[in-house]
Design a protein around this motif. Structure first.
Motif, PDB file in Angstrom:
ATOM      1  N   TYR A  81      81.110 -31.138 123.281  1.00 45.56           N
ATOM      2  CA  TYR A  81      80.598 -31.297 121.922  1.00 45.56           C
ATOM      3  C   TYR A  81      80.812 -30.040 121.076  1.00 45.56           C
ATOM      4  CZ  TYR A  81      78.234 -35.236 124.129  1.00 45.56           C
ATOM      5  OH  TYR A  81      77.956 -36.390 124.821  1.00 45.56           O
ATOM      6  N   ALA A  82      81.781 -29.226 121.444  1.00 44.15           N
ATOM      7  CA  ALA A  82      81.962 -27.918 120.813  1.00 44.15           C
ATOM      8  C   ALA A  82      82.410 -28.000 119.359  1.00 44.15           C
ATOM      9  CB  ALA A  82      82.954 -27.085 121.623  1.00 44.15           C
ATOM     10  N   SER A  83      82.846 -29.153 118.896  1.00 42.17           N
ATOM     11  CA  SER A  83      83.288 -29.256 117.497  1.00 42.17           C
ATOM     12  C   SER A  83      82.191 -28.821 116.529  1.00 42.17           C
ATOM     13  CB  SER A  83      83.713 -30.691 117.182  1.00 42.17           C
ATOM     14  OG  SER A  83      84.922 -31.023 117.813  1.00 42.17           O
ATOM     15  N   GLU A  84      80.957 -29.278 116.774  1.00 38.75           N
ATOM     16  CA  GLU A  84      79.882 -28.921 115.861  1.00 38.75           C
ATOM     17  C   GLU A  84      79.610 -27.425 115.887  1.00 38.75           C
ATOM     18  OE1 GLU A  84      76.593 -31.289 117.292  1.00 38.75           O
ATOM     19  OE2 GLU A  84      75.876 -29.673 118.609  1.00 38.75           O
ATOM     20  N   GLY A  85      79.747 -26.809 117.067  1.00 38.99           N
ATOM     21  CA  GLY A  85      79.506 -25.380 117.193  1.00 38.99           C
ATOM     22  C   GLY A  85      80.582 -24.545 116.522  1.00 38.99           C
ATOM     23  N   TRP A  86      81.841 -24.932 116.698  1.00 37.99           N
ATOM     24  CA  TRP A  86      82.933 -24.181 116.092  1.00 37.99           C
ATOM     25  C   TRP A  86      82.899 -24.301 114.575  1.00 37.99           C
ATOM     26  CZ3 TRP A  86      86.225 -20.494 117.465  1.00 37.99           C
ATOM     27  CH2 TRP A  86      86.291 -20.174 118.828  1.00 37.99           C
ATOM     28  N   PHE A  87      82.558 -25.459 114.076  1.00 35.93           N
ATOM     29  CA  PHE A  87      82.448 -25.593 112.621  1.00 35.93           C
ATOM     30  C   PHE A  87      81.352 -24.679 112.089  1.00 35.93           C
ATOM     31  CE2 PHE A  87      80.617 -27.324 108.776  1.00 35.93           C
ATOM     32  CZ  PHE A  87      81.734 -27.512 107.983  1.00 35.93           C
ATOM     33  N   MET A  88      80.182 -24.673 112.753  1.00 40.14           N
ATOM     34  CA  MET A  88      79.080 -23.828 112.315  1.00 40.14           C
ATOM     35  C   MET A  88      79.484 -22.354 112.334  1.00 40.14           C
ATOM     36  SD  MET A  88      75.259 -23.346 113.973  1.00 40.14           S
ATOM     37  CE  MET A  88      74.957 -25.112 114.079  1.00 40.14           C
ATOM     38  N   LYS A  89      80.102 -21.934 113.416  1.00 40.40           N
ATOM     39  CA  LYS A  89      80.507 -20.534 113.552  1.00 40.40           C
ATOM     40  C   LYS A  89      81.468 -20.121 112.433  1.00 40.40           C
ATOM     41  CE  LYS A  89      83.092 -17.483 116.732  1.00 40.40           C
ATOM     42  NZ  LYS A  89      84.191 -17.128 115.804  1.00 40.40           N
ATOM     43  N   LEU A  90      82.499 -20.920 112.213  1.00 40.75           N
ATOM     44  CA  LEU A  90      83.529 -20.552 111.250  1.00 40.75           C
ATOM     45  C   LEU A  90      83.028 -20.646 109.809  1.00 40.75           C
ATOM     46  CD1 LEU A  90      86.619 -22.264 112.920  1.00 40.75           C
ATOM     47  CD2 LEU A  90      85.959 -19.841 113.009  1.00 40.75           C
ATOM     48  N   LEU A  91      82.180 -21.634 109.521  1.00 43.23           N
ATOM     49  CA  LEU A  91      81.674 -21.751 108.160  1.00 43.23           C
ATOM     50  C   LEU A  91      80.725 -20.609 107.830  1.00 43.23           C
ATOM     51  CD1 LEU A  91      81.545 -23.293 105.515  1.00 43.23           C
ATOM     52  CD2 LEU A  91      79.641 -24.620 106.451  1.00 43.23           C
TER      53      LEU A  91
END
Length: 577
Positions: free
Chosen positions: A275-285
Motif C-alpha cells: 500500500y506504499a502508494s499513499e505513503g509515497w504521495f504523502m512524502k513527496l507532496l
C-alpha cells in the motif's frame, strides 16, 4: 368556425384537453422503458449526483434492482449520442469531430479485448487474521502529539497489514449494481458525469475558484495537437486536453496541507509494501516547494494527510469486524478541522482530497468524507466510487524505499515464450477459480500459486500477457508490475476502474476479461491477432513512465499523474458560471 351553443363548445374543449393528457401520459410511459435510467423524469431533470441517475429508484427490492441490465439501450444510446455530442465535446475539451470519434471508439472496441457480462458478480467474505494483539491504544484523540504503543512490541507495522487484519462486516447496499460494467460503459458514465454532476457552489467565492474556471475554459478551448515530445498519443483519451491540463496544473496548482493530526496515522508515511502508494504521495507532496502553499486563501485543493493503512494498524480493534472505531476517529479529526478552520465549511469538503490505498478505505471514508475527492486503490463501482469526482489510485508494491521503482526491462514480443502468466496467494474467490481451470492444464498458460520473487519476475519478462486477477478487492499491484515489465495486463476484476481512467485509454494497451469468462481465457487471448498484441505491448512500454515512483519526482511520473487527476476532476466538477 363558430360554435352555436356554449355547452357544445365546452364539451369539445374537454375532449381536446383529455386527448392531450392521454398523449402526455403515453409519452412518459414510453420514456420510462426506453431511456437508459430507471426514472424517466429523473433522467431528464436531474443535475445532482450520478447515483440518482444510474440507479433504478422505483424498482422493487427483488435482488435484481440497481443499475438496469441494459445500461444504455441502442435507441437511447443513439439519442444520447446525437443530442449531447457538442456538449460532451465542450466539457472534456474536444472539438466536435474529435468528440464524435471518441464516443464512437468506446462503442467499437474489439470483442477480443473487452467482454461484457450480464450476470451478478459473486461477493465472498474475506478471511484474514488479526494484527498483533500487543498493540494497545492509550489515546483515542486523533490530534494529540503521538500514539502510544505497547513497548513490549517494537511495532513497525507489517507491509501487508491488510492481510493481517480481521475485516469488518461490510454493509450491503440496498440496491447494488446488478450487472458488470464494461470499460466502454464506464467511460459513458464518466462522460455523463462531466455534463450532469457538479459540485455545489461555494458559500463564498475565492480567487482560486476563478483560476479553476479560467483553467477549464482554456482546457475546453485548447488547440488540437497530433503529437507531443515524450507522449504517445494513442494511449490517451485526448492528447490535446491532457497536455493543456497538465501545463496549467504545473503553472497554477496550489495545495494546502493540514498540519493537524497525530503521528503515526498522520504525516508519517509508510514507504514500503503493498500500500506504499499513499505513503509515497504523502512524502513527496509534503516535501514539494512547487505545489504546497501556506496561504489557504490561494489553495485550489486541501489535503487530509492520513494513512489508511496505519488506521488499520493502530485504530482498528482486532477481531471486532467493525469499521466503527476508524470512522469515529476520522470524524473526530474532521470535527476539529471544521472547528479550527473555515475552509471545509466553504465547500462542505468538495475541494478537499484524500489518498488512500488500503482495501478498507472506501468503507472508512464514505460516510464523513463522501464529498471529498477520494484517490482510492480500491476503485470499485460497487463500493461508492464516483466517476468524475473520485480518482483511481495505482497500487504499487514498493520493495525498497531507497529505489521505489526499480525498472526491469522485459523481453521483446518475439522472445516472450509463454502466452499467459499468473502467480500469487489465494485471496478472494477469483484466484481459486483461475487455478482450478488453468493450473498445470496447458503449457502455454503458466498459472501458479505462490512463487519466489526472482522466478516471478522472470515469468513476467517472458510472458506475452500477465493475468491481474483480483484478490479480496478489485485492486491488485500486478497491474503496475505487468506494465513495468512490459507485459500486457489482462485484468480479471469485475467493475474495477483502472488508474487514471479519465486520461488513459486503457483498452489500447490492456485486456479486460470478465470473471465468468475464466474458463475461456486461453481462447480469448488467442483471438487477439499477433499484430494487435505487438501494438499493445509497444503501448505498454509507452505508458510505463506514468507508473514509476522517483525519490525526486519527474515530469509525467506517477506522483504527477495522481496530482493531475485530482486537479482535473476538481476543474471539471465546478458548476458552470
Amino acid at each position: 368556425m363558430g360554435c352555436g351553443f356554449p355547452y357544445t363548445c365546452r364539451l369539445e374543449t374537454r375532449k381536446i384537453v383529455l386527448l392531450i393528457g392521454l398523449i402526455l401520459v403515453s409519452v412518459l410511459v414510453i420514456q420510462h422503458f426506453e431511456l437508459p435510467y430507471g426514472n424517466s423524469l429523473l433522467s431528464l431533470l436531474s443535475t445532482g449526483k450520478s447515483v440518482l441517475i444510474f440507479y433504478d429508484t422505483n424498482g422493487e427490492d427483488n435482488g435484481d434492482s440497481g443499475l438496469k441490465e441494459n445500461f444504455m439501450p441502442e435507441s437511447a444510446l443513439e439519442m444520447y449520442h446525437n443530442a449531447t455530442i457538442e456538449t460532451i465535446g465542450k466539457h472534456i475539451g474536444l472539438a466536435p469531430e474529435s468528440a464524435i470519434d471518441t464516443l464512437e471508439s468506446v462503442s467499437d472496441i474489439s470483442p477480443s479485448v473487452t467482454y461484457r457480462e450480464e450476470s451478478d458478480a459473486l461477493r465472498n467474505p474475506r478471511n484474514v487474521v488479526s494484527p498483533p494483539e500487543s498493540v494497545t491504544l492509550q489515546s483515542y484523540s486523533p490530534l494529540s502529539s503521538t500514539l502510544k504503543v505497547n513497548e513490549t512490541n517494537n511495532f513497525q507495522g507489517s507491509q501487508n497489514s491488510a492481510m493481517n487484519s480481521s475485516p469488518p462486516q461490510k454493509e450491503m447496499p440496498e440496491k447494488a449494481i446488478a450487472s458488470v460494467l464494461s470499460i466502454s460503459e464506464m467511460y459513458e458514465m464518466l462522460l455523463h458525469s462531466r455534463v450532469s454532476s457538479f459540485s455545489k457552489r461555494p458559500v463564498w467565492s475565492s480567487s482560486a475558484d476563478q483560476e479553476l474556471f479560467d483553467a477549464r475554459f482554456q482546457i475546453e478551448n485548447t488547440s488540437i495537437i497530433r503529437d507531443h515530445p515524450g507522449l504517445y498519443g494513442p494511449i490517451y483519451r485526448n492528447l490535446s486536453t491532457f497536455v493543456r491540463s497538465y501545463e496549467l496544473m504545473e503553472q497554477k496548482l496550489k495545495i494546502y496541507v493540514y498540519r493537524d493530526g497525530k503521528r503515526p496515522v498522520f504525516h508519517q508515511p509508510r514507504l514500503k509494501g503493498i500500500y506504499a502508494s499513499e505513503g509515497w504521495f504523502m512524502k513527496l507532496l509534503e516535501a514539494s516547494n512547487r505545489y504546497i502553499t501556506t496561504n489557504p486563501g490561494e489553495a485550489h485543493l486541501f489535503y487530509l494527510p492520513f494513512s489508511s493503512q496505519l488506521l488499520v494498524d493502530y485504530i482498528y480493534v482486532p477481531d471486532s469486524h467493525s469499521f466503527h472505531e476508524i470512522i469515529q476517529y476520522l470524524k473526530n479529526y474532521l470535527d476539529t478541522i471544521k472547528g479550527r478552520y473555515s475552509f471545509w465549511n466553504r465547500t462542505n469538503g468538495e475541494d478537499h482530497f484524500l489518498v488512500a490505498c488500503h482495501d478498507w478505505a472506501p468503507a472508512e471514508t464514505k460516510k464523513h468524507m463522501a464529498n471529498c475527492i477520494r484517490a482510492l486503490c480500491n476503485a470499485d463501482t460497487k463500493e461508492s466510487f464516483q466517476f468524475g469526482k473520485d480518482v483511481s489510485l495505482p497500487e504499487t508494491y514498493v520493495h525498497s524505499p531507497q529505489n521505489p521503482s526499480k525498472e526491469f526491462e522485459g523481453n521483446s514480443p518475439s522472445r516472450r515464450k509463454f502466452l499467459a502468466f499468473f502467480a500469487g496467494q489465494m485471496h478472494g474467490y477469483v484466484r481459486p477459480v483461475l487455478l482450478k481451470h488453468w493450473e498445470n492444464k496447458d503449457p502455454d498458460m503458466k498459472i501458479f500459486g505462490r512463487m519466489k520473487k526472482a522466478s516471478y519476475i522472470q515469468h513476467m519478462r517472458n510472458s506475452k500477457y500477465c493475468i491481474c486477477a483480483k484478490g479480496y478487492e478489485v485492486n491488485s499491484p500486478r497491474v503496475v508490475e505487468a506494465i513495468i515489465h512490459g507485459c500486457v495486463p489482462v485484468i480479471i476484476s469485475d467493475n474495477f476502474v483502472p488508474p487514471f481512467f479519465e486520461i488513459l485509454k486503457w483498452d489500447s494497451f490492456a485486456v479486460f476479461v470478465f470473471e465468468k469468462d475464466i474458463p475461456d481465457l486461453k481462447n480469448i487471448l488467442l483471438s487477439i491477432p499477433e499484430k494487435r498484441y505487438v501494438v499493445m505491448q509497444q503501448r505498454v512500454n509507452q505508458v510505463k513512465k506514468h507508473f514509476l515512483w522517483h525519490n525526486s519526482p519527474v515530469k509525467y511520473d506517477i506522483f504527477h499523474m495522481i496530482l493531475h487527476s485530482l486537479w482535473y476532476n476538481r476543474v471539471f466538477r465546478l458548476p458552470p458560471l
